[in-house]
Design an enzyme around this catalytic site. Sequence first.
Site, PDB file in Angstrom:
ATOM      1  N   ARG A  95       0.824  -1.201   0.000  1.00 20.57           N
ATOM      2  CA  ARG A  95       0.000   0.000   0.000  1.00 20.57           C
ATOM      3  C   ARG A  95       0.867   1.264   0.000  1.00 20.57           C
ATOM      4  NH1 ARG A  95      -1.737   0.792   4.379  1.00 20.57           N
ATOM      5  NH2 ARG A  95      -1.000  -0.998   5.595  1.00 20.57           N
ATOM      6  N   LYS A 125      -8.988  -1.859   0.694  1.00 19.60           N
ATOM      7  CA  LYS A 125      -8.801  -0.951   1.814  1.00 19.60           C
ATOM      8  C   LYS A 125      -9.571   0.350   1.613  1.00 19.60           C
ATOM      9  CE  LYS A 125      -6.349  -3.516   4.498  1.00 19.60           C
ATOM     10  NZ  LYS A 125      -7.018  -4.139   5.666  1.00 19.60           N
ATOM     11  N   HIS A 142     -10.538  -3.590  12.340  1.00 16.12           N
ATOM     12  CA  HIS A 142      -9.492  -4.211  11.524  1.00 16.12           C
ATOM     13  C   HIS A 142      -9.096  -5.499  12.234  1.00 16.12           C
ATOM     14  CE1 HIS A 142      -5.252  -3.998   9.563  1.00 16.12           C
ATOM     15  NE2 HIS A 142      -6.103  -4.643   8.788  1.00 16.12           N
ATOM     16  N   SER A 189      -1.249  -5.974   9.458  1.00 18.75           N
ATOM     17  CA  SER A 189      -0.749  -7.017   8.574  1.00 18.75           C
ATOM     18  C   SER A 189       0.527  -7.625   9.144  1.00 18.75           C
ATOM     19  CB  SER A 189      -0.462  -6.427   7.197  1.00 18.75           C
ATOM     20  OG  SER A 189       0.133  -7.372   6.353  1.00 18.75           O
ATOM     21  N   LYS A 192      -3.466 -12.277  11.892  1.00 22.94           N
ATOM     22  CA  LYS A 192      -4.939 -12.270  11.850  1.00 22.94           C
ATOM     23  C   LYS A 192      -5.484 -13.423  11.011  1.00 22.94           C
ATOM     24  CE  LYS A 192      -6.074  -8.278  10.204  1.00 22.94           C
ATOM     25  NZ  LYS A 192      -4.721  -7.965   9.691  1.00 22.94           N
ATOM     26  N   THR A 193      -4.959 -13.567   9.811  1.00 24.35           N
ATOM     27  CA  THR A 193      -5.467 -14.606   8.908  1.00 24.35           C
ATOM     28  C   THR A 193      -5.103 -15.990   9.417  1.00 24.35           C
ATOM     29  OG1 THR A 193      -5.337 -13.112   7.011  1.00 24.35           O
ATOM     30  CG2 THR A 193      -5.429 -15.473   6.545  1.00 24.35           C
ATOM     31  N   ASP A 197     -10.161 -10.238   8.028  1.00 24.57           N
ATOM     32  CA  ASP A 197      -9.523  -8.915   8.030  1.00 24.57           C
ATOM     33  C   ASP A 197     -10.399  -7.754   8.483  1.00 24.57           C
ATOM     34  OD1 ASP A 197      -7.170  -7.380   7.556  1.00 24.57           O
ATOM     35  OD2 ASP A 197      -8.026  -6.650   5.688  1.00 24.57           O
ATOM     36  N   ARG A 255       1.224 -12.432  -1.626  1.00 24.04           N
ATOM     37  CA  ARG A 255      -0.109 -12.725  -1.092  1.00 24.04           C
ATOM     38  C   ARG A 255      -0.939 -13.574  -2.049  1.00 24.04           C
ATOM     39  NH1 ARG A 255      -2.181  -9.443   3.144  1.00 24.04           N
ATOM     40  NH2 ARG A 255      -0.702  -7.872   3.861  1.00 24.04           N
TER      41      ARG A 255
END
Length: 532
Positions: free
Chosen positions: A60, A200, A219, A239, A243-244, A258, A324
């Site tokens: 990003r 996003k 988030h 990130s 989380k995932t 997410d 990713r």
Amino acid sequence: MTSGRVNPQFRLEDQGIEGLGNVYYNFMEPALIEEALKRDEGTLGQGGAFLVTTGKFTGRSPKDKHVVKTDSVADSIWWENNAAMSPEGFDALHQDMLAHMKGRDYFVQDLVGGADPTYSINVRMVTELAWHNLFIRHLLRRPDREDLDDFVADFTIINCPSFQADPKKHDCQSETVIALNFDRKLILIGGTEYAGENKKSVFTLLNYMLPEKGVMPMHCSANHAVGNPVDTAVFFGLSGTGKTTLSADPARILIGDDEHGWSDRGTFNFEGGCYAKTINLSAEAEPEIYATTSKFGTVIENMVFDPETKELDFDDDSLTANMRCAYPLEYISNASSSALGGHPKNIIMLTCDAFGVLPPIARLTPAQAMYHFLSGFTSKVAGTERGVTEPQPTFSTCFGAPFMPRRPEAYGNLLRNKIAQHGATCWLVNTGWTGGAYGIGSRMPIKATRALLTAALEGSLRDAEFRKDANFGFDVPVSVPGVPEVLLDPRRTWDDQAAFDKQAEKLVHMFAENFEQYVPFIDEDIKAVAIG
């Protein structure tokens, strides 16, 4: 020319977008892959996955994200965190982007953000790249085909990577631009092929809109116990914090990985898919996510692969450490079909501590939870943002500052009230370093993290013996079955304990210094935590 399914009254011409080449409406996965291959946008991988690279932008670009400063939002945007763009700059940007688009082919997806129809928004995604259309079709929620004829967009997003902004003319930072105009209900993205900007942007929209409706945008990832949606857990984190990975627990039902909302009705996923990091991904440690990398339509971003066999190299980060895969939620076998859960029973705040000071798990009081939520301490991991090549300690309020249009207290107060109303238990979980700081210690063993989370979510950790942490005052378990006791006391994992003490003192000071900005806006109980 138009192709695909579209209600004629809702074509792009009605939104002032005219003179394009072919426009492909609501193509499904096979057709989008065909178009992407025809345009040489990527390569067909094993199992029908689609392999792409995103050029110089492999993460990003938060400094290139702008909110248009109109009268309706001037007093509600957190301008210290969101770069302003003038309405005149946006109008010029919009006109120049539309002129650039003339004669070019574009792809349109009509999609939904939010699994709870009470709070969802309709999003029309217009993309120059076919694979971006495939990506966002995975990441947002797909209406039933028969409902597309009645679809009316609440917001439109135009993504045109080949367009270069003019900072002086368009009132932006660089040739790359992400501009949100809440009055025009329009988002413009130019100068970057990184697909994460698409999703996003929708998250940022919902982060602005939902608090006015009493919904806490988060988030976080989320899951619930099998057969018991009331037993919901949410996992806050930036990130790279897990989380995932940690929410994809085969013993629980995945709500999403997410972005979620917490309303008076419970928890709901904003998205329809997952966007997982693949660096060092293995079939042994994360079998479900690993399996998606060879499923039809999964988008594989910036991974090195064998040119002949198309076999992926999960260890080669020469393109980026932020490699990713994007796939629909149903590719995870234990994913929720409704993407809805109950009120969170457990709230986990994930942090990647590059200092090696924080314990692998700690129990937080409500005031401590607000302190750590507003602090949002973690480490930016390599590749997530441009220029980040190794972990950098950072404070990202609400564990998602780049996506927060409002001041942090707006989200903190919402979370505090919902915790009080529903009695959630809060935990801080460190997935970062142990035995030393980054470069000396090692990453926290994922098996230990999973064992600690299982104990917390199943309730057995409530009966453990706890000690008071000398640096932060939260409760840390002394022993947990299946976890080495030494791991629960970070100081003992260091060879040089005097060096640990010095590092801990440094980190506590960083927390205090960062938190000074919130002191004028918080209650006395949270101030007491901050002051110690």
